[in-house]
Scaffold this motif. Structure first.
Motif, short mmCIF file in Angstrom:
data_model
loop_
_atom_site.label_atom_id
_atom_site.label_comp_id
_atom_site.label_asym_id
_atom_site.label_seq_id
_atom_site.Cartn_x
_atom_site.Cartn_y
_atom_site.Cartn_z
N ILE A 1 116.01 80.59 45.95
CA ILE A 1 115.27 82.06 46.76
C ILE A 1 114.30 82.57 45.58
CG2 ILE A 1 115.13 84.64 47.38
CD1 ILE A 1 117.64 83.88 47.89
N ARG A 2 114.49 82.21 44.51
CA ARG A 2 112.96 82.59 43.31
C ARG A 2 112.10 81.70 43.28
NH1 ARG A 2 116.41 83.86 38.17
NH2 ARG A 2 117.44 85.96 38.73
N ASP A 3 112.40 80.02 43.23
CA ASP A 3 111.59 78.72 44.03
C ASP A 3 110.53 79.33 45.33
OD1 ASP A 3 113.44 76.49 42.78
OD2 ASP A 3 112.45 78.02 42.13
N SER A 4 111.16 80.05 45.83
CA SER A 4 111.02 79.97 47.59
C SER A 4 109.94 81.59 47.29
CB SER A 4 111.91 80.52 48.56
OG SER A 4 113.00 79.67 49.04
N TYR A 5 110.15 82.24 46.76
CA TYR A 5 109.13 83.24 46.00
C TYR A 5 108.26 82.85 45.56
CZ TYR A 5 112.50 86.76 48.37
OH TYR A 5 113.18 87.74 48.60
N GLY A 6 108.84 81.51 44.46
CA GLY A 6 107.15 81.21 43.72
C GLY A 6 106.46 80.32 44.67
N GLU A 7 106.12 79.65 45.72
CA GLU A 7 105.73 78.97 46.24
C GLU A 7 105.21 80.06 47.89
OE1 GLU A 7 108.87 76.36 48.90
OE2 GLU A 7 109.29 75.30 46.84
N LEU A 8 105.72 81.08 47.84
CA LEU A 8 104.68 82.08 48.89
C LEU A 8 103.64 82.58 47.65
CD1 LEU A 8 108.25 83.75 50.42
CD2 LEU A 8 105.92 82.60 51.36
N GLY A 9 104.29 82.95 46.26
CA GLY A 9 102.88 83.38 45.61
C GLY A 9 101.58 82.58 45.70
N GLN A 10 102.41 81.40 45.25
CA GLN A 10 101.49 80.43 45.09
C GLN A 10 100.30 80.60 46.52
OE1 GLN A 10 102.60 76.95 44.41
NE2 GLN A 10 104.10 77.21 42.55
N ALA A 11 101.00 80.29 48.20
CA ALA A 11 100.90 80.27 49.05
C ALA A 11 99.62 82.11 49.57
CB ALA A 11 101.23 80.19 50.07
N VAL A 13 98.09 83.15 47.24
CA VAL A 13 96.80 83.80 46.55
C VAL A 13 96.09 83.04 46.96
CG1 VAL A 13 95.80 82.92 44.13
CG2 VAL A 13 98.13 84.15 43.96
N ALA A 14 96.30 81.41 47.54
CA ALA A 14 95.17 80.49 47.59
C ALA A 14 94.72 81.32 48.76
CB ALA A 14 96.18 79.57 48.02
N HIS A 15 95.21 82.30 49.77
CA HIS A 15 95.16 82.89 50.73
C HIS A 15 94.07 84.35 50.84
CE1 HIS A 15 97.67 78.99 53.26
NE2 HIS A 15 96.05 78.75 53.54
N GLY A 16 94.20 84.27 49.42
CA GLY A 16 93.59 86.04 49.27
C GLY A 16 93.84 87.55 49.96
N GLU A 61 101.47 91.24 41.62
CA GLU A 61 100.34 91.53 42.28
C GLU A 61 99.83 91.20 43.47
OE1 GLU A 61 98.96 87.48 41.97
OE2 GLU A 61 100.09 88.77 40.63
N ILE A 62 101.43 90.98 44.35
CA ILE A 62 101.81 90.56 45.48
C ILE A 62 102.70 91.96 45.97
CG2 ILE A 62 102.27 88.91 46.88
CD1 ILE A 62 99.34 87.87 45.49
N THR A 63 103.03 92.03 47.06
CA THR A 63 103.55 93.02 47.41
C THR A 63 104.90 92.42 48.56
OG1 THR A 63 102.35 94.41 46.86
CG2 THR A 63 104.78 95.18 48.22
N LEU A 64 106.03 92.15 48.05
CA LEU A 64 106.99 91.51 49.60
C LEU A 64 107.39 92.61 50.29
CD1 LEU A 64 109.18 89.32 50.26
CD2 LEU A 64 110.36 90.41 48.60
N VAL A 65 107.33 92.92 51.50
CA VAL A 65 108.01 93.90 52.21
C VAL A 65 108.98 93.16 53.21
CG1 VAL A 65 106.59 95.02 54.04
CG2 VAL A 65 105.07 95.25 52.21
N ARG A 66 109.47 93.91 53.31
CA ARG A 66 110.59 93.46 54.68
C ARG A 66 110.81 94.70 55.57
NH1 ARG A 66 113.76 93.45 49.06
NH2 ARG A 66 113.78 90.76 48.80
N PRO A 67 110.14 94.51 56.55
CA PRO A 67 110.34 95.61 57.43
C PRO A 67 111.13 95.51 58.64
CG PRO A 67 108.58 93.31 58.25
CD PRO A 67 109.04 93.04 57.24
N LEU A 68 111.89 94.74 58.32
CA LEU A 68 113.17 94.26 59.02
C LEU A 68 114.32 95.12 58.96
CD1 LEU A 68 112.64 91.26 61.23
CD2 LEU A 68 111.52 93.48 61.94
#
Length: 227
Positions: A1-11, A13-16, A61-68
């Motif tokens: 899961i940590r690696d997944s969040y790392g990949e999500l963070g990279q994505a 940042v890449a997309h602003g 600086e990236i906020t993780l949101v879980r709306p469900l």
């Protein structure tokens, strides 16, 4: 899961992007509460899967949101079915090698025989614990400069003695977590909490790495081994 969040963070940042949204549900929250309960987690672990938090230490600086988190997995499936939205199932969810999958497939169905709404009930418990943890952490932030010192590391016994046990434990755990190579355990926290009211010159047995915590006057000091 940590690696997944790392990949999500990279994505992100890449997309602003400033936020990452995941599909965790009340069912995931209930499973996490049970998993952490069996591991001996305190309130912090039991309230895991909050509505939002910083994505990770690497991407604060990236906020993780879980709306469900307010709806169960079954309810999301029914929603998708009614609207002909395809659902992709992760095949690893069937692998009983993972404790979380055994909780989902074996334990929760048994608990539902006692309470058919157990997933919702456990998720609501996590929600209540989340508010309590937020309050206790804010109190520790307010009290830290009075009760803890970092250079050198030591605790102020008189200041701690006036506090409720819940805050004593939380402040001691914060102190130990900063000093130990691994997350502090309940027994380690209790050893230091006992020093708050112990006779002068009482001390703990060695912690991992060899450090000890003696009570000396108004202080509980942190002494690393010489050499």
């Amino acid at each position: 899961i940590r690696d997944s969040y790392g990949e999500l963070g990279q994505a992100a940042v890449a997309h602003g992007c400033t936020h990452v949204v995941t599909g965790h549900t009340a069912s995931d929250r209930a499973e996490t509460l049970l998993y952490n309960l069996m591991r001996g987690s305190g309130a912090d672990g039991l309230q895991a899967l909050t509505w939002q938090r910083p994505l990770s230490a690497d991407y604060p600086e990236i906020t993780l949101v879980r709306p469900l988190l307010g709806v169960t997995r079954q309810e999301t499936a029914q929603f998708c079915q009614a609207r002909h939205i395809p659902v992709w199932v992760d095949s690893t969810n069937e692998d009983r090698t993972y404790a979380r999958n055994r909780i989902r497939q074996d334990l929760l169905p048994q608990l539902q025989t006692f309470n058919p709404q157990v997933e919702t009930t456990l998720a609501q418990t996590a929600e209540m614990l989340s508010a309590e943890v937020t309050y206790l952490e804010a109190e520790c932030d307010r009290l830290e400069s009075t009760c803890l010192q970092w250079h050198p590391p030591q605790l102020h016994r008189l200041a701690l003695q006036s506090l409720p046990l819940a805050l004593q434990r939380r402040l001691v755990r914060r102190f130990l977590t900063a000093l130990l190579p691994r997350q502090s355990t309940f027994d380690q926290v209790e050893k230091v909490v006992a020093l708050i009211t112990a006779p002068n010159r009482s001390q703990t047995d060695p912690f991992p790495g060899g450090a000890i915590a003696p009570g000396q006057g108004n202080l509980i000091r942190w002494l690393e081994p010489l050499g």
